[in-house]
Design a protein around this motif. Sequence first.
Motif, short mmCIF file in Angstrom:
data_model
loop_
_atom_site.label_atom_id
_atom_site.label_comp_id
_atom_site.label_asym_id
_atom_site.label_seq_id
_atom_site.Cartn_x
_atom_site.Cartn_y
_atom_site.Cartn_z
N ALA A 1 3.82 10.07 -7.36
CA ALA A 1 4.72 10.30 -8.49
C ALA A 1 3.93 10.59 -9.77
CB ALA A 1 5.64 9.09 -8.69
N ALA A 2 2.87 9.85 -9.99
CA ALA A 2 2.04 10.06 -11.18
C ALA A 2 1.39 11.44 -11.15
CB ALA A 2 0.97 8.97 -11.29
N ASN A 3 0.94 11.87 -9.99
CA ASN A 3 0.31 13.19 -9.86
C ASN A 3 1.33 14.31 -10.05
OD1 ASN A 3 -2.19 12.04 -9.48
ND2 ASN A 3 -2.11 12.18 -7.27
N ILE A 4 2.54 14.14 -9.53
CA ILE A 4 3.60 15.12 -9.75
C ILE A 4 3.94 15.20 -11.22
CG2 ILE A 4 6.03 15.68 -9.30
CD1 ILE A 4 5.60 14.43 -6.48
N THR A 5 4.04 14.04 -11.87
CA THR A 5 4.32 13.99 -13.30
C THR A 5 3.25 14.74 -14.08
OG1 THR A 5 5.46 11.87 -13.08
CG2 THR A 5 4.64 12.43 -15.27
N ASP B 1 10.63 10.89 -14.21
CA ASP B 1 11.80 10.75 -13.32
C ASP B 1 11.73 11.74 -12.16
OD1 ASP B 1 12.76 8.74 -14.94
OD2 ASP B 1 14.27 9.99 -15.93
N ILE B 2 11.34 12.97 -12.45
CA ILE B 2 11.20 13.98 -11.40
C ILE B 2 10.09 13.58 -10.44
CG2 ILE B 2 10.55 16.38 -10.91
CD1 ILE B 2 11.92 17.10 -13.61
N GLY B 3 8.97 13.12 -10.97
CA GLY B 3 7.86 12.68 -10.13
C GLY B 3 8.27 11.58 -9.18
N LEU B 4 8.99 10.58 -9.69
CA LEU B 4 9.46 9.47 -8.84
C LEU B 4 10.47 9.96 -7.81
CD1 LEU B 4 9.84 6.50 -11.33
CD2 LEU B 4 8.35 6.61 -9.33
N LEU B 5 11.38 10.83 -8.22
CA LEU B 5 12.37 11.37 -7.29
C LEU B 5 11.70 12.09 -6.13
CD1 LEU B 5 15.42 11.99 -6.68
CD2 LEU B 5 15.04 14.12 -7.93
N PHE B 6 10.75 12.97 -6.46
CA PHE B 6 10.05 13.71 -5.41
C PHE B 6 9.22 12.78 -4.52
CE2 PHE B 6 9.79 18.24 -7.42
CZ PHE B 6 11.18 18.27 -7.48
N ALA B 7 8.54 11.81 -5.11
CA ALA B 7 7.70 10.90 -4.33
C ALA B 7 8.53 10.02 -3.41
CB ALA B 7 6.85 10.04 -5.27
N SER C 1 6.68 22.01 -22.84
CA SER C 1 7.71 21.32 -23.60
C SER C 1 8.53 20.33 -22.78
CB SER C 1 8.65 22.35 -24.23
OG SER C 1 9.29 23.10 -23.23
N ILE C 2 8.06 19.96 -21.59
CA ILE C 2 8.84 19.02 -20.77
C ILE C 2 8.75 17.61 -21.36
CG2 ILE C 2 6.99 18.43 -19.15
CD1 ILE C 2 9.23 18.52 -16.94
N ASP C 3 9.88 16.95 -21.39
CA ASP C 3 9.95 15.58 -21.87
C ASP C 3 9.20 14.66 -20.90
OD1 ASP C 3 11.92 12.88 -21.64
OD2 ASP C 3 11.41 13.53 -23.69
N GLU C 4 8.42 13.75 -21.43
CA GLU C 4 7.60 12.86 -20.60
C GLU C 4 8.45 12.02 -19.65
OE1 GLU C 4 4.47 9.14 -21.16
OE2 GLU C 4 4.82 10.50 -22.84
N LYS C 5 9.57 11.51 -20.14
CA LYS C 5 10.46 10.67 -19.32
C LYS C 5 11.07 11.49 -18.18
CE LYS C 5 13.25 7.16 -18.36
NZ LYS C 5 13.07 6.78 -16.97
N ILE C 6 11.48 12.71 -18.48
CA ILE C 6 12.05 13.57 -17.44
C ILE C 6 10.99 13.89 -16.39
CG2 ILE C 6 12.98 15.88 -16.98
CD1 ILE C 6 14.46 15.64 -19.67
N ALA C 7 9.77 14.18 -16.82
CA ALA C 7 8.69 14.47 -15.88
C ALA C 7 8.44 13.26 -14.98
CB ALA C 7 7.42 14.85 -16.63
N GLU D 1 0.82 -1.21 0.00
CA GLU D 1 0.00 0.00 0.00
C GLU D 1 0.86 1.26 0.00
OE1 GLU D 1 -2.57 -0.60 3.36
OE2 GLU D 1 -3.95 -1.85 2.21
N GLU D 2 1.96 1.26 0.76
CA GLU D 2 2.87 2.41 0.78
C GLU D 2 3.50 2.62 -0.59
OE1 GLU D 2 5.73 2.01 3.93
OE2 GLU D 2 4.17 1.97 5.48
N HIS D 3 3.89 1.53 -1.24
CA HIS D 3 4.48 1.60 -2.58
C HIS D 3 3.46 2.16 -3.57
CE1 HIS D 3 7.26 0.55 -5.79
NE2 HIS D 3 6.25 0.02 -6.44
N ASP D 4 2.23 1.70 -3.48
CA ASP D 4 1.18 2.18 -4.37
C ASP D 4 0.92 3.67 -4.16
OD1 ASP D 4 -0.84 1.58 -6.41
OD2 ASP D 4 -2.29 2.03 -4.82
N LYS D 5 0.90 4.12 -2.90
CA LYS D 5 0.71 5.55 -2.61
C LYS D 5 1.86 6.37 -3.17
CE LYS D 5 -2.06 5.06 1.57
NZ LYS D 5 -2.11 5.29 3.02
N MET D 6 3.09 5.85 -3.05
CA MET D 6 4.26 6.55 -3.58
C MET D 6 4.14 6.69 -5.10
SD MET D 6 7.48 6.16 -5.24
CE MET D 6 7.71 4.40 -5.21
#
Length: 95
Positions: A32-36, A53-59, A45-51, A23-28
């Motif tokens: 990440a998906a919402n940040i992306t 990666d940033i979402g996962l990093l922040f999450a 113009s943000i690259d989808e992959k970079i977005a 459940e914690e992994h799913d919330k993370m």
Amino acid sequence: MAVIPMWKCDRDGSMFSDKKAAEEHDKMLELAANITMLLEQTFDSIDEKIAEDIGLLFAKHKETLAKAIKGKPELILEIGKESADGQSEEANTNE
């Protein structure tokens, strides 16, 4: 034969033997998906992959980010060091 309960995360297929960890992994991943999505909506113009990666990093580092926002901005630099260390370790294992 023993039966071992497993939980599978729908978002990325990860398997867990502990429901709380799943459940914690799913919330993370949801965070990440919402940040992306926010990044993609905010920056045309943000690259989808970079977005992603940033979402996962922040999450993954949400607790550290929260502390940094509350007045300890130097903690952000620790995230950068951890990420750089993780990338260099990953590069070494791929060689």
